[in-house]
Motif scaffolding. Structure first.
Motif, PDB file in Angstrom:
ATOM      1  N   LEU A  44      -8.206  -4.998  -6.164  1.00  0.00           N
ATOM      2  CA  LEU A  44      -7.273  -3.938  -6.568  1.00  0.00           C
ATOM      3  C   LEU A  44      -5.925  -4.493  -7.021  1.00  0.00           C
ATOM      4  N   THR A 102     -13.671  -2.590   3.755  1.00  0.00           N
ATOM      5  CA  THR A 102     -13.245  -3.688   4.637  1.00  0.00           C
ATOM      6  C   THR A 102     -13.770  -3.471   6.051  1.00  0.00           C
ATOM      7  N   ILE A 125      -4.738   5.505  -7.201  1.00  0.00           N
ATOM      8  CA  ILE A 125      -4.509   4.337  -6.345  1.00  0.00           C
ATOM      9  C   ILE A 125      -4.767   4.673  -4.881  1.00  0.00           C
ATOM     10  N   TRP A 126      -4.470   5.907  -4.453  1.00  0.00           N
ATOM     11  CA  TRP A 126      -4.743   6.309  -3.067  1.00  0.00           C
ATOM     12  C   TRP A 126      -6.234   6.308  -2.792  1.00  0.00           C
ATOM     13  N   ALA A 129     -11.165   0.909  -0.450  1.00  0.00           N
ATOM     14  CA  ALA A 129     -11.075  -0.509  -0.079  1.00  0.00           C
ATOM     15  C   ALA A 129     -10.964  -0.671   1.430  1.00  0.00           C
ATOM     16  N   GLY A 130     -10.199   0.199   2.079  1.00  0.00           N
ATOM     17  CA  GLY A 130     -10.097   0.141   3.534  1.00  0.00           C
ATOM     18  C   GLY A 130     -11.419   0.413   4.218  1.00  0.00           C
ATOM     19  N   GLU A 173      -8.523   4.569  -4.383  1.00  0.00           N
ATOM     20  CA  GLU A 173      -8.982   3.180  -4.368  1.00  0.00           C
ATOM     21  C   GLU A 173      -8.596   2.491  -3.064  1.00  0.00           C
ATOM     22  N   GLY A 174      -7.408   2.772  -2.569  1.00  0.00           N
ATOM     23  CA  GLY A 174      -6.967   2.180  -1.305  1.00  0.00           C
ATOM     24  C   GLY A 174      -7.806   2.630  -0.127  1.00  0.00           C
ATOM     25  N   TRP A 229      -9.208  -6.369  -1.174  1.00  0.00           N
ATOM     26  CA  TRP A 229      -7.942  -5.898  -1.723  1.00  0.00           C
ATOM     27  C   TRP A 229      -7.529  -6.687  -2.958  1.00  0.00           C
ATOM     28  N   ALA A 271      -2.486  -8.959   1.637  1.00  0.00           N
ATOM     29  CA  ALA A 271      -3.709  -8.448   2.266  1.00  0.00           C
ATOM     30  C   ALA A 271      -3.957  -9.131   3.604  1.00  0.00           C
ATOM     31  N   VAL A 304      -3.940  -6.527  -5.184  1.00  0.00           N
ATOM     32  CA  VAL A 304      -3.019  -6.805  -4.077  1.00  0.00           C
ATOM     33  C   VAL A 304      -2.984  -8.316  -3.862  1.00  0.00           C
TER      34      VAL A 304
END
Length: 86
Positions: free
Chosen positions: A42, A14, A3-4, A10-11, A6-7, A39, A49, A44
């Motif tokens: 994922l 963005t 998940i980290w 995603a950041g 993927e985060g 987001w 978001a 969220v």
């Protein structure tokens, strides 16, 4: 652990999308829309978001701007003109 990763991805996506679309003042609205779209993939919630992206705008742009205005106002009051000598 995944998940980290993927985060972070995603950041980065963005930021990249927003950088390619400089069509508004301070990218306001573009950043939030990109965050919601990316987001959401994922899992969220859209409101989370959007709120996170808008909070980042406030922290990174608006608060320093207000602090700068206050600092300049206070600085201008403390500056005394130098006396001129004949």
């Amino acid at each position: 652990d995944r998940i980290w990763l993927e985060g972070i991805a995603a950041g980065a996506i963005t930021i990249g999308v927003v950088a390619l679309l400089p069509i508004t003042f301070g990218s306001l609205g573009v950043r939030e829309t990109a965050a919601v779209i990316i987001w959401h993939q994922l899992g969220v919630p859209d409101a989370v978001a959007f709120s996170a992206a808008f909070s980042l705008f406030l922290i990174n742009v608006l608060l320093p701007g207000i602090a700068g205005l206050i600092w300049n106002a206070v600085k201008d009051r403390s500056v005394q003109p130098e006396p001129t000598t004949p």
